[in-house]
Motif scaffolding. Structure first.
Motif, PDB file in Angstrom:
ATOM      1  N   MET A  39      -7.714  28.641 -31.430  1.00 21.76           N
ATOM      2  CA  MET A  39      -6.561  29.135 -32.146  1.00 21.76           C
ATOM      3  C   MET A  39      -6.306  30.584 -31.747  1.00 21.76           C
ATOM      4  SD  MET A  39      -7.211  27.634 -35.955  1.00 21.76           S
ATOM      5  CE  MET A  39      -7.863  26.003 -36.145  1.00 21.76           C
ATOM      6  N   ASN A  40      -5.136  30.822 -31.188  1.00 21.21           N
ATOM      7  CA  ASN A  40      -4.821  32.141 -30.664  1.00 21.21           C
ATOM      8  C   ASN A  40      -3.974  32.989 -31.594  1.00 21.21           C
ATOM      9  OD1 ASN A  40      -6.205  31.564 -28.294  1.00 21.21           O
ATOM     10  ND2 ASN A  40      -4.424  30.575 -27.405  1.00 21.21           N
ATOM     11  N   HIS A  41      -3.656  32.459 -32.762  1.00 21.37           N
ATOM     12  CA  HIS A  41      -2.793  33.169 -33.695  1.00 21.37           C
ATOM     13  C   HIS A  41      -3.425  33.206 -35.077  1.00 21.37           C
ATOM     14  CE1 HIS A  41      -0.058  31.775 -30.525  1.00 21.37           C
ATOM     15  NE2 HIS A  41       0.633  32.865 -30.805  1.00 21.37           N
ATOM     16  N   VAL A  42      -2.948  34.138 -35.884  1.00 18.62           N
ATOM     17  CA  VAL A  42      -3.289  34.138 -37.299  1.00 18.62           C
ATOM     18  C   VAL A  42      -2.762  32.829 -37.880  1.00 18.62           C
ATOM     19  CG1 VAL A  42      -2.767  35.247 -39.508  1.00 18.62           C
ATOM     20  CG2 VAL A  42      -3.247  36.655 -37.492  1.00 18.62           C
ATOM     21  N   SER A  43      -3.555  32.192 -38.723  1.00 15.73           N
ATOM     22  CA  SER A  43      -3.145  30.942 -39.347  1.00 15.73           C
ATOM     23  C   SER A  43      -2.716  31.189 -40.792  1.00 15.73           C
ATOM     24  CB  SER A  43      -4.281  29.920 -39.292  1.00 15.73           C
ATOM     25  OG  SER A  43      -5.422  30.407 -39.978  1.00 15.73           O
ATOM     26  N   LEU A  44      -2.070  30.178 -41.396  1.00 16.02           N
ATOM     27  CA  LEU A  44      -1.558  30.309 -42.754  1.00 16.02           C
ATOM     28  C   LEU A  44      -2.033  29.156 -43.629  1.00 16.02           C
ATOM     29  CD1 LEU A  44       2.205  31.091 -41.970  1.00 16.02           C
ATOM     30  CD2 LEU A  44       0.318  32.713 -42.223  1.00 16.02           C
ATOM     31  N   VAL A  45      -2.259  29.471 -44.911  1.00  9.97           N
ATOM     32  CA  VAL A  45      -2.533  28.455 -45.925  1.00  9.97           C
ATOM     33  C   VAL A  45      -1.529  28.669 -47.050  1.00  9.97           C
ATOM     34  CG1 VAL A  45      -4.190  27.566 -47.609  1.00  9.97           C
ATOM     35  CG2 VAL A  45      -4.981  28.294 -45.344  1.00  9.97           C
ATOM     36  N   LEU A  46      -0.831  27.602 -47.410  1.00 16.20           N
ATOM     37  CA  LEU A  46       0.200  27.646 -48.444  1.00 16.20           C
ATOM     38  C   LEU A  46      -0.333  26.967 -49.692  1.00 16.20           C
ATOM     39  CD1 LEU A  46       3.066  26.393 -46.122  1.00 16.20           C
ATOM     40  CD2 LEU A  46       2.363  28.770 -46.545  1.00 16.20           C
TER      41      LEU A  46
END
Length: 130
Positions: free
Chosen positions: A1-8
Motif C-alpha cells: 500500500m503506497n498511500h494513506v488508507s481510510l476507515v469510515l
C-alpha cells in the motif's frame, strides 16, 4: 500500500458503504474500509472497527473518520484492541466532507499528518454564504 488508507465509521452500514463507494470513484488508488452499523442494526462495534483498521492498515498511515460521539469511543477502543497502531489517526472532521478531502489528499500521495490536517480543515467549510 503506497498511500494513506481510510476507515469510515458510521452508525449506519449504508452510510459507511455508500461513502466508501463514492470515495473509491474519487480515489481508486486509496484503500478504504467501511465499518458501519452493529450486527445489522444502527450503532457501532469496536471489533468491526478494529477489523476494518487492520484490513487497510498502511505503512504510510491510516485515517479513521467517524460520524457521531459513540463512534469515537468505539474507534478509540478498537485502536486499543489493535495494539494502539502508531500510524493510525482518528480525525476530528465531518464524515462526508472530511473523508472526501482525505481521499483526494491520500490519492495525491500526501503524508499522514497532511491528510489529517486537510480533512480536519473541512470543519471550516462554509456551504452557504449568508
Amino acid at each position: 500500500m503506497n498511500h494513506v488508507s481510510l476507515v469510515l465509521v458510521s452508525h449506519s452500514e449504508e452510510i459507511a458503504e455508500g461513502l466508501k463507494k463514492l470515495l473509491e470513484q474519487v480515489a481508486p488508488n486509496v484503500d478504504i474500509a467501511a465499518a458501519g452499523g452493529n450486527n445489522g442494526e444502527i450503532g457501532t462495534n469496536a471489533l468491526h472497527i478494529q477489523e476494518a483498521i487492520e484490513s487497510v492498515c498502511s505503512e504510510k498511515g491510516t485515517v479513521v473518520l467517524f460520524d457521531l460521539g459513540s463512534a469515537l469511543l468505539n474507534a478509540e477502543l478498537a485502536l486499543e484492541m489493535a495494539g494502539g497502531k502508531e500510524r493510525v489517526r482518528i480525525a476530528d472532521a465531518p464524515l462526508v466532507e472530511g473523508a472526501y478531502i482525505a481521499a483526494v489528499e491520500a490519492g495525491l500521495g500526501k503524508p499522514l499528518e497532511e491528510v489529517v490536517q486537510a480533512c480536519e480543515a473541512a470543519k471550516q467549510i462554509v456551504k452557504i454564504e449568508k
